[in-house]
Design a protein around this motif. Sequence first.
Motif, PDB file in Angstrom:
ATOM      1  N   GLY A   1      31.731  46.762  40.195  1.00 47.07           N
ATOM      2  CA  GLY A   1      33.295  46.102  40.222  1.00 47.07           C
ATOM      3  C   GLY A   1      33.369  44.825  40.706  1.00 47.07           C
ATOM      4  O   GLY A   1      34.287  44.135  40.745  1.00 47.07           O
TER       5      GLY A   1
ATOM      6  N   SER B   1      35.405  42.286  37.525  1.00 44.01           N
ATOM      7  CA  SER B   1      36.511  42.522  36.979  1.00 44.01           C
ATOM      8  C   SER B   1      36.916  42.501  35.640  1.00 44.01           C
ATOM      9  O   SER B   1      36.296  41.531  34.897  1.00 44.01           O
ATOM     10  CB  SER B   1      37.814  42.228  37.847  1.00 44.01           C
TER      11      SER B   1
ATOM     12  N   GLY C   1      40.110  42.578  43.600  1.00 39.81           N
ATOM     13  CA  GLY C   1      39.304  43.444  43.066  1.00 39.81           C
ATOM     14  C   GLY C   1      38.091  44.328  44.286  1.00 39.81           C
ATOM     15  O   GLY C   1      37.831  45.120  44.416  1.00 39.81           O
TER      16      GLY C   1
END
Length: 136
Positions: free
Chosen positions: A15, A18, A100
Motif C-alpha cells: 500500500g 497508492s 494512504g
Amino acid sequence: MLLMQEKGYDGVIDGTESRPIIETQLDSWLKRDKGARRLIGLTVEENVINLIMGCDSANEMWETILGLYEKKSGQRIVSLYRQLHNSRMTPDMSMTDYIGNIKKTMSLLKAAGGKIEDLNVIAIILDGLPSSFCTT
C-alpha cells in the motif's frame, strides 16, 4: 515477500504505492497490481482463495491475508492505535500518500480486531498535517 520485491510488486502490495490518478502512471501501476494479484492467488492455500477473490487490489488481498494470520493481541492493537495517533505528513509526502498510510494502518487495526470512529480518524488526519495547511 522476497519474490514480490524481486518482481517490483512490494509497493503495490503493502500500500505504499497508492493507485495513481494521473493517467500516464496508472497503466504501469495496474500492470504491477495485476501481476501481484496473480502471484498472491498462485501462492495461497485453497481455503484462502475464497476469502480474497472479491478483493479489488493486491493490497486489499494482502491486508485480508495478514488479518487471517497475524496475532490478534491487545498489544498489537495498542501498537496500531499509537501508530495512527503518531501519523504525520512529512514534506516529501503527497496528500494521497499521507491518507494512504493512515488507511493502511486502519486496515491493519481492523484486521487485528480494533475499532476507531470516523470522527477520530478525521481528528488524526488533521492533527498530522503540517502547519502550512492551517490558516489563521
